[in-house]
Design a protein around this motif. Sequence first.
Motif, PDB file in Angstrom:
ATOM      1  N   ASN B  45     -69.820  29.965  54.680  1.00  0.00           N
ATOM      2  CA  ASN B  45     -69.750  31.317  54.123  1.00  0.00           C
ATOM      3  C   ASN B  45     -71.016  32.110  54.419  1.00  0.00           C
ATOM      4  N   THR B  48     -71.125  33.103  58.177  1.00  0.00           N
ATOM      5  CA  THR B  48     -70.188  34.167  58.533  1.00  0.00           C
ATOM      6  C   THR B  48     -70.472  35.464  57.792  1.00  0.00           C
ATOM      7  N   GLY B  49     -71.510  35.472  56.965  1.00  0.00           N
ATOM      8  CA  GLY B  49     -71.882  36.714  56.292  1.00  0.00           C
ATOM      9  C   GLY B  49     -71.068  37.028  55.056  1.00  0.00           C
ATOM     10  N   CYS B  50     -70.273  36.072  54.578  1.00  0.00           N
ATOM     11  CA  CYS B  50     -69.485  36.328  53.365  1.00  0.00           C
ATOM     12  C   CYS B  50     -70.359  36.225  52.134  1.00  0.00           C
ATOM     13  N   LEU B  51     -71.404  35.439  52.257  1.00  0.00           N
ATOM     14  CA  LEU B  51     -72.219  35.135  51.095  1.00  0.00           C
ATOM     15  C   LEU B  51     -73.670  35.356  51.509  1.00  0.00           C
ATOM     16  N   ALA B  52     -74.479  35.826  50.569  1.00  0.00           N
ATOM     17  CA  ALA B  52     -75.888  36.009  50.887  1.00  0.00           C
ATOM     18  C   ALA B  52     -76.644  34.727  50.551  1.00  0.00           C
ATOM     19  N   ALA B  53     -77.714  34.488  51.276  1.00  0.00           N
ATOM     20  CA  ALA B  53     -78.507  33.280  51.004  1.00  0.00           C
ATOM     21  C   ALA B  53     -79.639  33.623  50.046  1.00  0.00           C
ATOM     22  N   LYS B  73     -71.451  39.521  63.232  1.00  0.00           N
ATOM     23  CA  LYS B  73     -70.089  39.107  62.874  1.00  0.00           C
ATOM     24  C   LYS B  73     -69.123  39.233  64.049  1.00  0.00           C
TER      25      LYS B  73
END
Lengths: 287, 353
Positions: B45, B48-53, B73
């Motif tokens: 995630n 793929t840029g769905c979630l921030a770290a 993306k």
Amino acid sequence: MIAVFTREFKSYMNNMTGHIFIGFLLLFFGVCVAIYNLFLGMASFRFAIEITGIAFLVVVPIITMRSLGRDRTNLTDTHLFSLPLKVSEIIIGKFLATALVLVIPIGVMMLYPLILSAYGNMHYASSYCAILALFLLGLALISICMFISSLTESQVIAAVLSFGALLFLLILPLLIALVPKDALASFLCLVALSFILAAIVWKLTSNINAGMIAAVLLVVALCALYYFKKSLFEGLFHKIMTGLSLYDRFYDLNSGVFDLGSVVYLLSVTVFFLFISVQSLETRRWS
Amino acid sequence: MIEVRNLTKKYGDNLALDNISFSIDSGKVYGLLGPNGAGKTTTMNIITGCLAATSGTVTVGGHDIFEEPLEAKRHIGYLPEVPPLYTDMTPSEYLNFIAMAKRVEYEAIYRQVREVMELTQLEEVSDRLIRNLSKGYRQRVGIAQAMLGNPDVIILDEPTVGLDPKQIIEIRDLIRTLGEMKTVIFSSHILAEVTEVCERVIIIHRGKIVADDSLENLNRSIESTNRLHIAIKADERTVISALAGIPGIVEHEVIRSGEPGVCELMLSVDKNTDPREAIFFAMADRRFPIITMELKKSSLESVFLSLTTDAGDDTAGHGSDVNGEDDDDNDNDNDDNGVDDDDESDVGESEDE
């Protein structure tokens, strides 16, 4: 954005919701026009529009409850985030699709003055001003309900909360009238309002400290103002809330007075809630 | 292609990813392996840029996923664990939508959608509503959408979960075909699948990378020996002295035997030699009856278990995750050295039960 917009619009049209929304609004408006304009012979559109504006209370939550919540239950939201799309594009695409569903009944309503002109003299300017008011109110309410839909996963909760919020907006003018106009009452009401704002900040940032800081700052500012300039609070809450009341602005426009301030205000509310919907989705990615 | 540097992700106080770093090169099939809850989906995630770290960087094709998300993306096609499908659309409508969302040029949309449908064999169901499609077809629609926009990397999160054995084989073949054209990263907790499809394996355990190597190297590095279990009806000392001259036996360990007069040993034998025949003749010469002789090849399974099992860990739980089998499968749980090759090929099937 166009992809999201097209998909959402098709989805409304493939499902019952879009049809129910359009059908219900047209039926409601048609009945009101028949009663007020045809049977009672009134020349103004005002009443029909006003009552249709109240009908938004029921239909807007129905159409917006799925807009963001469904993506969350289907887990399609994660995937949307992985596509080369900005969050703002997702929100605006969805909003425009819903707005287009609203444009369909509004477009039909725009034929009414032309039809009615066969039976007497219609005042076109005020009639179209009233329809514009209805459209702008609709956009603002859709935007508010979309924001509520972004907060929760459950469509039912979104619908119920949206209905509650719209009901509150509708009776806000009555509620304001109940609040005493003296400085202390205004002060207390504003303190309560500060806490609500702080709660929204907390929810949007997912950070309880941010919410607490907002609450403390607002309350301290209010206390200081109250201490140094008590007279300022006389009727202040009244003024603020009347200014903020969406339905008051709608009634103003609907009465045939084209007030640019009201138009700008309704549009600003729309943009503001779209903006915080974007923030709400962004927060979820960061949490 | 993808560079992950010092990636950390916290959910509240829970550390999901702990400072992980790895890189993905072009043109290989990567397996992201780990027990359930190890951090595979979180890693995917974030990539793929769905979630921030919480901290760390990810660059995809030279673009930072947090700084230049749109450019990054475009290099990625992602299929999440649950296929992200709108069930009120048909596969062709859905693929058109995704192609538009991926900003495929208008003239190319029709061609690309047709190509991916051909590759995933979706043509015959292209006009049926997705809600009426079987799970296998839905998974194909999911893979098809990941391929749209011609991304360099395709990321698939547990693509075979919940499919029947035939569908699993078809999807694995599809992944293999994809691997010939693009870089593929796919996560799984089914070892047989990884062994079959991947060239390189990254093993994640408790948010940390415990191994990142090619399949052969992993097998080689962890254990250079196979294990041979023998039980011989003779005196322990004479058996050990009889074994002494046989080449390939690295060391031996005496196991307590329940049977009187039977000596049970676990031998470590060199991977390149098979001493079974020599043992048989040595024992036959001395007229020592062989009760049991079983060669246990070290597999990815034992590599995986040795890397992801630590003190105080729920070994049985992980073991059963790995096999994709239920806990009540006593045969497997008792076999602490992992299953042999035959068992592994059954894993896919048992997953569906």
